[in-house]
Design a protein around this motif. Sequence first.
Motif, PDB file in Angstrom:
ATOM      1  N   ILE A   1       0.845  -1.201   0.000  1.00  0.00           N
ATOM      2  CA  ILE A   1       0.000   0.000   0.000  1.00  0.00           C
ATOM      3  C   ILE A   1       0.876   1.245   0.000  1.00  0.00           C
ATOM      4  CG2 ILE A   1      -1.866   1.222   1.173  1.00  0.00           C
ATOM      5  CD1 ILE A   1      -2.275  -1.448   2.792  1.00  0.00           C
ATOM      6  N   THR A   2       0.577   2.162  -0.918  1.00  0.00           N
ATOM      7  CA  THR A   2       1.252   3.456  -0.965  1.00  0.00           C
ATOM      8  C   THR A   2       0.203   4.543  -0.812  1.00  0.00           C
ATOM      9  OG1 THR A   2       2.924   2.573  -2.476  1.00  0.00           O
ATOM     10  CG2 THR A   2       2.780   4.972  -2.285  1.00  0.00           C
ATOM     11  N   TRP A   3       0.514   5.518   0.028  1.00  0.00           N
ATOM     12  CA  TRP A   3      -0.416   6.618   0.295  1.00  0.00           C
ATOM     13  C   TRP A   3       0.249   7.923  -0.113  1.00  0.00           C
ATOM     14  CZ3 TRP A   3      -1.511   8.631   5.908  1.00  0.00           C
ATOM     15  CH2 TRP A   3      -2.497   9.635   5.859  1.00  0.00           C
ATOM     16  N   ALA A   4      -0.337   8.619  -1.070  1.00  0.00           N
ATOM     17  CA  ALA A   4       0.235   9.857  -1.586  1.00  0.00           C
ATOM     18  C   ALA A   4      -0.602  11.055  -1.159  1.00  0.00           C
ATOM     19  CB  ALA A   4       0.330   9.814  -3.113  1.00  0.00           C
TER      20      ALA A   4
ATOM     21  N   HIS B   1      10.588  19.253  -8.892  1.00  0.00           N
ATOM     22  CA  HIS B   1      11.129  17.957  -8.490  1.00  0.00           C
ATOM     23  C   HIS B   1      10.119  16.853  -8.782  1.00  0.00           C
ATOM     24  CE1 HIS B   1      13.100  14.859  -6.136  1.00  0.00           C
ATOM     25  NE2 HIS B   1      11.982  14.669  -5.455  1.00  0.00           N
ATOM     26  N   GLU B   2      10.611  15.746  -9.332  1.00  0.00           N
ATOM     27  CA  GLU B   2       9.734  14.636  -9.682  1.00  0.00           C
ATOM     28  C   GLU B   2      10.028  13.410  -8.831  1.00  0.00           C
ATOM     29  OE1 GLU B   2       9.694  13.722 -13.835  1.00  0.00           O
ATOM     30  OE2 GLU B   2       8.738  15.622 -14.409  1.00  0.00           O
ATOM     31  N   GLN B   3       8.984  12.644  -8.554  1.00  0.00           N
ATOM     32  CA  GLN B   3       9.107  11.324  -7.956  1.00  0.00           C
ATOM     33  C   GLN B   3       8.041  10.444  -8.582  1.00  0.00           C
ATOM     34  OE1 GLN B   3       7.941  10.955  -3.761  1.00  0.00           O
ATOM     35  NE2 GLN B   3       7.077  13.025  -3.815  1.00  0.00           N
ATOM     36  N   ALA B   4       8.250   9.140  -8.577  1.00  0.00           N
ATOM     37  CA  ALA B   4       7.316   8.251  -9.264  1.00  0.00           C
ATOM     38  C   ALA B   4       7.104   6.978  -8.458  1.00  0.00           C
ATOM     39  CB  ALA B   4       7.834   7.906 -10.653  1.00  0.00           C
ATOM     40  N   VAL B   5       5.940   6.365  -8.682  1.00  0.00           N
ATOM     41  CA  VAL B   5       5.619   5.086  -8.076  1.00  0.00           C
ATOM     42  C   VAL B   5       4.867   4.264  -9.116  1.00  0.00           C
ATOM     43  CG1 VAL B   5       3.475   6.004  -7.087  1.00  0.00           C
ATOM     44  CG2 VAL B   5       4.490   3.933  -6.121  1.00  0.00           C
ATOM     45  N   THR B   6       5.134   2.982  -9.166  1.00  0.00           N
ATOM     46  CA  THR B   6       4.453   2.094 -10.111  1.00  0.00           C
ATOM     47  C   THR B   6       3.564   1.129  -9.326  1.00  0.00           C
ATOM     48  OG1 THR B   6       6.266   2.221 -11.706  1.00  0.00           O
ATOM     49  CG2 THR B   6       4.730   0.385 -11.937  1.00  0.00           C
TER      50      THR B   6
ATOM     51  N   PRO C   1       4.703  11.899   1.141  1.00  0.00           N
ATOM     52  CA  PRO C   1       4.251  13.283   1.311  1.00  0.00           C
ATOM     53  C   PRO C   1       4.783  14.152   0.179  1.00  0.00           C
ATOM     54  CG  PRO C   1       6.128  12.840   2.739  1.00  0.00           C
ATOM     55  CD  PRO C   1       5.786  11.536   2.075  1.00  0.00           C
ATOM     56  N   GLY C   2       4.199  15.319   0.020  1.00  0.00           N
ATOM     57  CA  GLY C   2       4.640  16.237  -1.030  1.00  0.00           C
ATOM     58  C   GLY C   2       4.478  15.648  -2.418  1.00  0.00           C
ATOM     59  N   PHE C   3       3.422  14.866  -2.629  1.00  0.00           N
ATOM     60  CA  PHE C   3       3.202  14.184  -3.914  1.00  0.00           C
ATOM     61  C   PHE C   3       2.139  14.950  -4.695  1.00  0.00           C
ATOM     62  CE2 PHE C   3       1.934  10.960  -6.909  1.00  0.00           C
ATOM     63  CZ  PHE C   3       3.076  10.195  -7.114  1.00  0.00           C
ATOM     64  N   PHE C   4       2.518  15.514  -5.838  1.00  0.00           N
ATOM     65  CA  PHE C   4       1.628  16.298  -6.683  1.00  0.00           C
ATOM     66  C   PHE C   4       1.448  15.552  -8.006  1.00  0.00           C
ATOM     67  CE2 PHE C   4       3.382  19.142  -3.623  1.00  0.00           C
ATOM     68  CZ  PHE C   4       2.473  20.173  -3.450  1.00  0.00           C
TER      69      PHE C   4
ATOM     70  N   ARG D   1       5.088  15.884  -9.796  1.00  0.00           N
ATOM     71  CA  ARG D   1       5.965  17.021 -10.058  1.00  0.00           C
ATOM     72  C   ARG D   1       5.541  18.142  -9.128  1.00  0.00           C
ATOM     73  NH1 ARG D   1       6.386  19.258 -16.041  1.00  0.00           N
ATOM     74  NH2 ARG D   1       7.505  17.269 -16.269  1.00  0.00           N
ATOM     75  N   ASP D   2       6.378  18.451  -8.148  1.00  0.00           N
ATOM     76  CA  ASP D   2       6.001  19.474  -7.179  1.00  0.00           C
ATOM     77  C   ASP D   2       6.235  20.862  -7.747  1.00  0.00           C
ATOM     78  OD1 ASP D   2       8.680  20.206  -6.839  1.00  0.00           O
ATOM     79  OD2 ASP D   2       8.943  18.997  -5.036  1.00  0.00           O
ATOM     80  N   PRO D   3       5.804  21.915  -7.053  1.00  0.00           N
ATOM     81  CA  PRO D   3       5.922  23.270  -7.593  1.00  0.00           C
ATOM     82  C   PRO D   3       7.345  23.677  -7.947  1.00  0.00           C
ATOM     83  CG  PRO D   3       4.350  23.254  -5.787  1.00  0.00           C
ATOM     84  CD  PRO D   3       4.974  21.905  -5.822  1.00  0.00           C
TER      85      PRO D   3
END
Length: 471
Positions: free
Chosen positions: A241-244, A309-314, A285-288, A304-306
Amino acid sequence: MSDSCCGTVAVEIEQFATPQQATSGQTCDLPVAVIGSGPVGLAAAAHLAERDIDFLVLEAGEQIAASIAQWGHVRVFSPWKYDIDAAARRLLEADGWTAPDSDWLPTGAELIDDYLAPLAKLFGDRVRLGTRVSAISRLGYDRVRTAGREQAPFLIRLDDGTELQARAVIDASGTYTSPNVLGASGLPAHGENEVSVDHALPDVLGADRDRYEGRRVLVVGAGHSAATTLLALAELENTPITWAIRAGSATRAYGGGAADALPARGALGTRLRAHVESGRIQLLPGFFTHRVNATDQGVEVISRDPSGHEQAVTVDRIVSATGYRPDHSIASELRLDLDPVLGSPRALAPLIDPNQHSCGTVPAHGVDELSHPEPGYYAVGVKSYGRAPTFLMATGYEQVRSIVAALAGDWEAARDVQLDLPETGVCSSSLVEAQEQRVGLATGISGGLLSTPLPLATVSATAESGGSCCG
């Protein structure tokens, strides 16, 4: 009993005014149209019945409170003592009905079976199922024309082309059928409409179990519906489980804990925190949410935050629990004065602004704050709150009590608005565990959604015919 011209009505529901009657101002013999058969819509009907004002309830679904039925497995935060409208209680008890245990936290299905369905039965054919409203206007008047407008009846067009007339409209259709998008900026994420995204509050431990068990699941959102789903998913083995959330931390989402005036709501926040701290739920946290891509490995969700910066989850499945927004399109030919931020009536907006208020600090309000430049049209319940997630079912009951008193000409009662709510500073995003020893895991809808983000129900337990979170 009111002695206003519309205080007593003897016509049958089907006897709508002729064009000649309408142009001569004879609208008092018309029923009040109530849109939606959720708790607030049926409370409006109860108050209309007590004042001998004719009415017609129009429900788009094929059963009473059809939107609530979509989350019938969910338990609301508020016990029965907060969930039953006073006028509805009087009518039901006069018919021999016995109220459920006042301290019990009902599920959505129990709200329907033990309260809303028996209430609707009292109104007979004044409640029409499978009757979707597609547009509301004034007979012979578009939004621009003014002279004589207030004397013209409302014209209500249904999906099947049928047109009805009414002296007033109480829109309690809710927001459950118009959820917010997954994208973090209020716009759909790129590719959002090209992949499968699940609506809030799936029946994770019941009918929808096979869709989630053993799958990688992403839940997006920080409100009641998100927490409800996360706690249910945590019961499934071999289900990552991932919570964004957009916030930098989940502190607000954890709620008031032991200090919450609704213990069920505070306790679930405590459980949610424990799952995050143990690693059972991975918090991002901080997931846009910016882009969603279908790949051979699953669905890639990119933030992609303001700052860029990018982060990803599959993952394999996405549950969008990002709240709801009102759809005012059916009233586009009426003169509405809506707040540009919340989409609520302009006078109501500062009283419910989630930047300033929680569910429990919203002041009592009624017909004056819910009125528009279009006399006789009122959006009530969670729909009246626009995009504010601070709605409570008890608030909706006081709204319709005030409005119906005004329709009856009893302005003293209409303006004597009073509300006693359980106060908590975080009810717009807190969660719940209640009476666990009695019923097992209690999932939560704050507000009484029935009582909004899901829809005291706080869909946005929302749900009404629409949905709110606040049980």
